[in-house]
Motif scaffolding. Structure first.
Motif, short mmCIF file in Angstrom:
data_model
loop_
_atom_site.label_atom_id
_atom_site.label_comp_id
_atom_site.label_asym_id
_atom_site.label_seq_id
_atom_site.Cartn_x
_atom_site.Cartn_y
_atom_site.Cartn_z
N GLU A 1 116.03 -160.21 7.96
CA GLU A 1 117.06 -159.30 8.44
C GLU A 1 116.99 -157.92 7.80
O GLU A 1 117.37 -156.92 8.41
CB GLU A 1 118.44 -159.91 8.19
N PHE A 2 116.54 -157.85 6.54
CA PHE A 2 116.59 -156.57 5.83
C PHE A 2 115.21 -156.08 5.34
O PHE A 2 114.82 -154.96 5.63
CB PHE A 2 117.54 -156.69 4.63
N ALA A 3 114.50 -156.93 4.61
CA ALA A 3 113.26 -156.50 3.98
C ALA A 3 112.17 -156.17 4.99
O ALA A 3 111.58 -155.08 4.96
CB ALA A 3 112.77 -157.55 2.99
N PHE A 4 111.89 -157.09 5.91
CA PHE A 4 110.81 -156.87 6.87
C PHE A 4 111.06 -155.68 7.79
O PHE A 4 110.19 -154.82 7.96
CB PHE A 4 110.54 -158.14 7.69
N PRO A 5 112.27 -155.57 8.39
CA PRO A 5 112.51 -154.42 9.27
C PRO A 5 112.49 -153.08 8.53
O PRO A 5 112.19 -152.04 9.13
CB PRO A 5 113.92 -154.69 9.83
N SER A 6 112.78 -153.09 7.23
CA SER A 6 112.83 -151.85 6.45
C SER A 6 111.46 -151.41 5.96
O SER A 6 111.29 -150.28 5.50
CB SER A 6 113.77 -152.02 5.25
N SER A 7 110.48 -152.30 6.03
CA SER A 7 109.15 -151.97 5.51
C SER A 7 108.50 -150.89 6.36
O SER A 7 108.62 -150.88 7.58
CB SER A 7 108.26 -153.21 5.47
N GLN A 8 107.82 -149.96 5.71
CA GLN A 8 107.19 -148.84 6.40
C GLN A 8 105.66 -148.92 6.36
O GLN A 8 104.98 -148.13 7.02
CB GLN A 8 107.63 -147.52 5.74
N ALA B 1 102.17 -156.08 8.89
CA ALA B 1 103.61 -155.85 9.05
C ALA B 1 104.07 -155.92 10.50
O ALA B 1 105.22 -156.29 10.78
CB ALA B 1 103.99 -154.51 8.43
N GLU B 2 103.20 -155.61 11.42
CA GLU B 2 103.57 -155.61 12.83
C GLU B 2 104.02 -156.99 13.31
O GLU B 2 104.79 -157.11 14.27
CB GLU B 2 102.39 -155.13 13.68
N ILE B 3 103.56 -158.03 12.63
CA ILE B 3 103.90 -159.40 13.05
C ILE B 3 105.39 -159.67 12.91
O ILE B 3 106.03 -160.19 13.83
CB ILE B 3 103.09 -160.43 12.23
N THR B 4 105.98 -159.32 11.76
CA THR B 4 107.41 -159.58 11.56
C THR B 4 108.28 -158.50 12.20
O THR B 4 109.50 -158.69 12.31
CB THR B 4 107.73 -159.70 10.07
N ILE C 1 112.33 -164.00 12.09
CA ILE C 1 112.36 -165.38 11.61
C ILE C 1 113.79 -165.92 11.66
O ILE C 1 114.73 -165.21 11.30
CB ILE C 1 111.81 -165.46 10.17
N PRO C 2 114.00 -167.15 12.12
CA PRO C 2 115.36 -167.71 12.20
C PRO C 2 116.06 -167.70 10.84
O PRO C 2 115.43 -167.90 9.80
CB PRO C 2 115.11 -169.16 12.67
N ALA D 1 108.09 -171.05 7.91
CA ALA D 1 108.21 -170.40 9.21
C ALA D 1 107.36 -169.13 9.25
O ALA D 1 106.68 -168.84 10.24
CB ALA D 1 109.67 -170.07 9.51
N LEU D 2 107.40 -168.37 8.16
CA LEU D 2 106.60 -167.15 8.08
C LEU D 2 105.11 -167.47 8.16
O LEU D 2 104.35 -166.79 8.87
CB LEU D 2 106.90 -166.41 6.78
N ASN D 3 104.68 -168.50 7.46
CA ASN D 3 103.26 -168.89 7.48
C ASN D 3 102.82 -169.29 8.90
O ASN D 3 101.73 -168.92 9.35
CB ASN D 3 103.01 -170.04 6.52
N PHE D 4 103.68 -170.05 9.59
CA PHE D 4 103.37 -170.43 10.97
C PHE D 4 103.26 -169.19 11.86
O PHE D 4 102.35 -169.07 12.69
CB PHE D 4 104.46 -171.35 11.54
#
Length: 231
Positions: free
Chosen positions: A4-11, A92-95, A100-101, A110-113
């Motif tokens: 919710e926070f870390a992945f979307p905020s990554s640049q 990073a484009e993957i997330t 992820i639920p 879930a991330l690994n899958f």
């Protein structure tokens, strides 16, 4: 939190993880992983060997997982954890494309899958991080009820990866439920062992090798342990 926070905020172009008390040990770790991904666009991520340190047992340490293939596919991740989260670097484009639920327990699984669904994962045998394991960690408080939430990964990942082997994954979860949590009743042990064994035949004959020790060793030990607790 990650989704919710870390992945979307990554640049950045790539994301590398290092949670809690874990730490990286090689100053060239990130460069090694970035260099590989830059030269190999077909790969979705890279991982490497980790050293597990037991903080409650002075001097005890071991490799996180031995005999890991140098190229991992999603099917390799259905028998358990092949690498530690602190070793993972992925595109990073993957997330950014897939969230992820947040109603599951095993976010790292879930991330690994998800990552493996987007391409193979390169594994380096070099140790470049440390996983510090202690009795107060999250894994020591996991219950069977919590683990059952991970069945929710199936409909999510199946929409992303149509060939996801859901029965093999169900086998893994049932095996984890009957063999892993410290507090699980005998009835629940037997039910989940039976479901584990039944679903494991979805990948016969490769299920025989793990099924034998689970049947002859893990199951009896879990039942005897619960009998001793009750007595």
């Amino acid at each position: 939190i990650l989704s919710e926070f870390a992945f979307p905020s990554s640049q950045g172009k790539y994301i590398a993880l290092c949670e809690g008390d874990d730490y990286w040990t090689d100053p060239k770790k990130l460069q090694i992983q970035v260099d590989f991904l830059e030269k190999n666009n077909f790969y979705s991520a890279t991982t490497h060997q980790s050293r597990k340190i037991f903080e409650n047992e002075v001097g005890r340490s071991e490799l996180f997982h031995s005999n890991v293939p140098d190229t991992l596919h999603l099917k390799n991740l259905l028998d358990g954890r092949m690498f530690h989260t602190a070793s993972l670097m992925f595109r990073a484009e993957i997330t950014k494309e897939h969230k992820i639920p947040n109603n599951i327990v095993s976010v790292d699984r879930a991330l690994n899958f998800l990552v493996a669904a987007h391409g193979p994962i390169k594994h380096f045998e070099k140790v470049m991080c440390v996983y510090r394991k202690n009795e107060g960690g999250v894994s020591s408080r996991v219950t069977s009820t919590m683990l059952k939430k991970d069945f929710k990964i199936i409909p999510w990942i199946s929409k992303i990866y149509a060939g996801f082997p859901k029965y093999r994954y169900k086998s893994l979860i049932h095996k984890t439920i009957f063999s892993y949590p410290p507090k699980v009743g005998i009835k629940e042990i037997i039910i989940n062992y039976s479901l584990y064994a039944a679903y494991s035949f979805s990948f016969f004959p490769y299920n025989i090798k793990p099924l034998l020790p689970a049947t002859l060793k893990t199951l009896p030990i879990k039942i005897l342990t619960q009998l001793k607790i009750k007595s």
